[in-house]
Scaffold this active site. Structure first.
Site, mmCIF file in Angstrom:
data_model
loop_
_atom_site.group_PDB
_atom_site.id
_atom_site.type_symbol
_atom_site.label_atom_id
_atom_site.label_comp_id
_atom_site.label_asym_id
_atom_site.label_seq_id
_atom_site.Cartn_x
_atom_site.Cartn_y
_atom_site.Cartn_z
ATOM 1 N N GLU A 100 172.151 -35.720 22.822
ATOM 2 C CA GLU A 100 173.192 -36.478 23.512
ATOM 3 C C GLU A 100 173.453 -35.920 24.910
ATOM 4 O OE1 GLU A 100 177.889 -37.820 23.392
ATOM 5 O OE2 GLU A 100 177.170 -36.314 21.969
ATOM 6 N N ASP A 169 181.863 -20.062 26.445
ATOM 7 C CA ASP A 169 182.463 -20.395 27.734
ATOM 8 C C ASP A 169 183.492 -19.323 28.079
ATOM 9 O OD1 ASP A 169 183.488 -21.576 29.997
ATOM 10 O OD2 ASP A 169 184.602 -23.126 28.945
ATOM 11 N N ASP A 171 186.106 -18.143 31.245
ATOM 12 C CA ASP A 171 186.705 -18.677 32.465
ATOM 13 C C ASP A 171 187.695 -17.670 33.034
ATOM 14 O OD1 ASP A 171 188.358 -20.328 34.290
ATOM 15 O OD2 ASP A 171 187.192 -21.967 33.432
#
Length: 802
Positions: A100, A169, A171
């Protein structure tokens, strides 16, 4: 989610509506014409770093479609770089058509449209869709059981995720509570970016060491964070529960500004390793004024001292007065060392320290762990754990462009030196293309336009260091799977027929051998007796027949495995003596050992020894060492410790001959451990001492010296107490002096202090001192069973002396 998030929000999405739109508050450029062709001249450089025109140029000329396609298809046939996309269609086994993609596009200025469930059959389809739509953001999702673009034609619930890379992830906005550089939110600087380098180093080491993952790719997010893609086959197949477990493994509750946190004692090995990585960088990047100034000014060190446990207030008051004195002018690094030393002395650690009677065990542990907790509070990785937990989570595609900065999401090759401000933006890249086109001497070997810009180094590093090894591993897995299926099919053959075929092949081989040198049959002993061989060609024919016979006997079942091993061994002997090919002989002796091991371990051991000998004759010492370690492990499992000890010792010597020092270190450690396990304390002590001296001579292994020396010292002391009632520390002292001469830092280590305290407790016959000594050291590091047994013997000796 129904609508696309803005660039200031999270960079990933969960399953939701396939199309949504929303107005944006700012425009990123004027309406543009269609994408320009690769022959178009790049736009002139200006203060604009992101616009539809610049983005269209990037997608048409610089986006590395081949790298992305080759990676996400996991198809080894796509590994060779090629600009021709006409043949880049996925095979039926590829995951690419079921992958996808989502895109955020801006058909009109200020109006974003988010499109889900996109999938593409080929690289050409992908590049065509991207250059046509010019998405401001591309996200990559899971591999499904059907192409995601068919989701509306499938029954509800039919579309299910099959696999997806394990992603992380990190940040910088999550570090706002400890960023004292003036940055917050999306703003970053060189000072606070060091947190990203620390986080990547800790996570990379943990994923590789604790979970065995090998294929990790790190990418700059384009603005204020980094993403990790773990692409091993085992990682891609992880269930949601397993992903959650891996992510949670790295999670540490770091508390908040108002509420602190505490770490358990002893530290988990993962956290202990992370602390060793983080503390030096905490000292160099967080404490000084040129960093985050945690110990740079009176106000900052007063605030830090306030975070000490209440029971350690006397330490805080003493240091506050000392550091505030006009005569005191220590650096932040020196202050940190003073603070740790004062805390350790306060809780009774060290040879001359006394344990305060008013401190409970809980308070002592809390004070001892405070320095570790402080390091973690400021530097430990802060994961967005929800990104990692689910297969269906989408994450920003590498190589795309961040719309707020215009910077490309490039691979990160060096955690410590990566500079986000050096990453090229779109305007810079277009300028570089113009400059290349204008120069006279062009490099005709460059296949892609991105090779003409500053993207060349990070993209080629990604290809050579990550993509090529990954696809080589995929190729090996495909080959192994084909061989497994072939073996399963072959096993269905009638064992009797297979055995009869093997006997026939042996007769043919005997006939060839007989004609070749005048003898009627071949045995391994005869081959090793150095009879002259009339024809190398005939010998090769005989070897081929014997190897076919070996395979047929192998497929005939366990009753014929001994015959199979013998056939391999005879072929190996022919290679060694008649053809002089020692390396091939070694490989065939190894094959004979593998087969023989299933029925008779003694025969297998003999074959392994011959294989090692032949590898040594061929000067392939690394392969010989690996075989020695294999036999050592095998005998260790059968409790034949004596043979295992000898094999590890030989393996260490062979690794040294091959200049494989890390492997030699590992083999020496196992050799010493098994000596201790078998009750040979003195011999084990000497082995650990040898290991410590070996490590001390190499800078990369010097941090391991105290650990090895500690084991040597404990075992020497326990042996001394067992062999004599009179205390004689001469061997112990001599060993300590030898290690200190090789590595002077050992004298200041906690392991050296522990050994000194241990000798004092024995000399004084003081069980309480022994217990304090053991407790103080074992709150950070755990001992293995051999050292625990030795300490038990020392305890019993002290107990009996009272």
């Amino acid at each position: 989610m129904g609508a696309a998030t803005t660039a200031d929000q999270d960079e990933e999405f969960e399953l939701g509506d396939d199309v949504a739109s929303k107005p944006t508050n700012d425009t990123k450029g004027a309406p543009s014409a269609g994408p320009q062709s690769s022959s178009s001249k790049a736009a002139p450089a200006s203060s604009v770093v992101f616009s539809p025109e610049l983005l269209g140029m990037y997608y048409s000329r610089l986006f590395p479609y081949q790298l992305l396609y080759s990676w996400l298809s996991y198809d080894p046939s796509t590994a060779a770089p090629s600009k021709d996309t006409s043949s880049k269609k996925s095979t039926f086994t590829s995951t690419f058509p079921r992958r996808e993609f989502s895109m955020t596009i801006e058909p009109q200025p200020g109006n974003e449209v988010y499109i889900r469930y996109q999938s593409f059959l080929s690289q050409e389809e992908l590049s065509s869709a991207i250059t046509k739509r010019r998405p401001t953001k591309i996200d990559i999702g899971a591999v499904f059981n059907y192409p995601p673009k068919d989701n509306k034609s499938l029954p509800s619930g039919k579309l299910q995720t099959q696999e997806r890379e394990l992603v992380f992830d990190i940040d910088l906005t999550d570090y706002d509570g400890v960023r004292n550089c003036g940055c917050e939110g999306a703003k970053i600087c060189h000072k606070c970016w060091t947190f990203m380098g620390m986080a990547m180093e800790v996570m990379d080491e943990g994923l590789r060491t604790d979970f065995g993952f090998e294929h990790l790719a790190w990418f700059y997010s384009g603005r204020r964070g980094v993403h990790c893609w773990v692409c091993d086959d085992s990682a891609r197949k992880l269930t949601n529960e397993a992903r959650s477990a891996v992510a949670t493994y790295f999670e540490v509750n770091l508390g908040s500004d108002k509420k602190g946190f505490s770490l358990s004692s002893p530290l988990h090995p993962c956290l202990s390793r992370a602390h060793k990585v983080l503390e030096p960088q905490f000292v160099s990047s967080v404490l000084p004024e040129e960093g985050h100034g945690l110990l740079a000014t009176p106000a900052s060190w007063i605030n830090l001292l306030k975070t000490l446990p209440e029971s350690a207030n006397p330490v805080a008051i003493k240091l506050k007065d000392k550091w505030g004195s006009s005569k005191h002018n220590s650096t932040p690094e020196e202050k940190w060392g003073e603070l740790k030393a004062a805390l350790m002395a306060f809780i009774g650690k060290g040879s001359n320290a006394k344990v305060p009677k008013n401190l409970s065990t809980t308070e002592r542990i809390r004070i001892e762990m405070w320095p570790v907790e402080t390091v973690f509070k400021h530097t430990y990785p802060r994961l967005d754990i929800n990104v990692s937990k689910m297969q269906n989570h989408l994450l920003k595609s590498p190589f795309c462009v961040h719309p707020k900065t215009g910077r490309v999401c490039v691979p990160v090759s060096n955690f410590a030196t990566f500079d986000p401000f050096a990453v090229p933006d779109l305007a810079q890249l277009m300028k570089e293309l113009d400059e290349y086109e204008e120069k006279g001497d062009k490099d005709e070997s460059l296949a892609f336009d991105w090779q003409k810009t500053s993207l060349k180094e990070p993209f080629e590093h990604f290809q050579k260091k990550f993509l090529t090894p990954l696809l080589n591993e995929e190729r090996k897995m495909l080959r192994d799977e084909r061989e497994r299926k072939a073996a399963v099919t072959a096993v269905k053959v009638d064992p009797g027929v297979s055995a009869e075929k093997a006997r026939s092949l042996l007769k043919q081989a005997d006939a060839v051998g007989s004609r070749n040198d005048g003898r009627k049959a071949r045995t391994e002993t005869e081959c090793l007796s150095n009879y002259p061989c009339a024809s190398a060609l005939a010998t090769k024919q005989e070897i081929k027949l014997r190897l076919k016979a070996a395979e047929s006997f192998r497929l005939a079942g366990e009753h014929h495995w001994h015959d199979s091993a013998n056939a391999y061994a005879v072929a190996a002997a022919l290679y060694a003596e008649d053809l002089g090919d020692q390396a091939t002989a070694a490989r065939l002796f190894t094959e004979a050992a593998v087969v023989a091991e299933k029925v008779d371990s003694s025969f297998a051991y003999d074959y392994y020894r011959k294989a090692v000998s032949k590898y040594c004759d061929a000067a392939q010492y690394k392969e010989a060492a690996i075989l020695e370690e294999r036999t050592a492990k095998s005998h260790g499992l059968t409790k034949d410790l004596e043979t295992s000890v000898e094999a590890y010792q030989r393996a260490a010597r062979l690794h040294m001959a091959a200049n494989e020092h890390d492997s030699a270190d590992r083999a020496l450690n196992q050799h010493a451990y098994l000596l201790g396990k078998s009750g040979q304390a003195w011999e084990a002590a000497r082995a650990y001492e040898h290991l410590a001296t070996f490590q001390a001579k190499r800078n990369t292994k010097k941090p391991n010296v105290p650990h090895s020396a500690l084991k040597a010292g404990v075992l020497l002391l326990s042996d001394c107490l067992q062999q004599s009632t009179e205390l004689d520390y001469s061997e112990m002292q001599e060993m300590l002096e030898t290690i200190v001469e090789l590595d002077c830092r050992f004298a200041e280590s906690r392991e050296h202090a522990f050994l000194v305290d241990l000798m004092q407790s024995v000399t004084q016959g003081d069980l309480d001192k022994f217990a304090d000594c053991l407790y103080s050291f074992n709150t950070i590091s755990e001992f293995d069973d051999v050292i625990l047994d030795a300490l038990e013997r020392i305890k019993n000796a002290i107990d009996n002396s009272e």
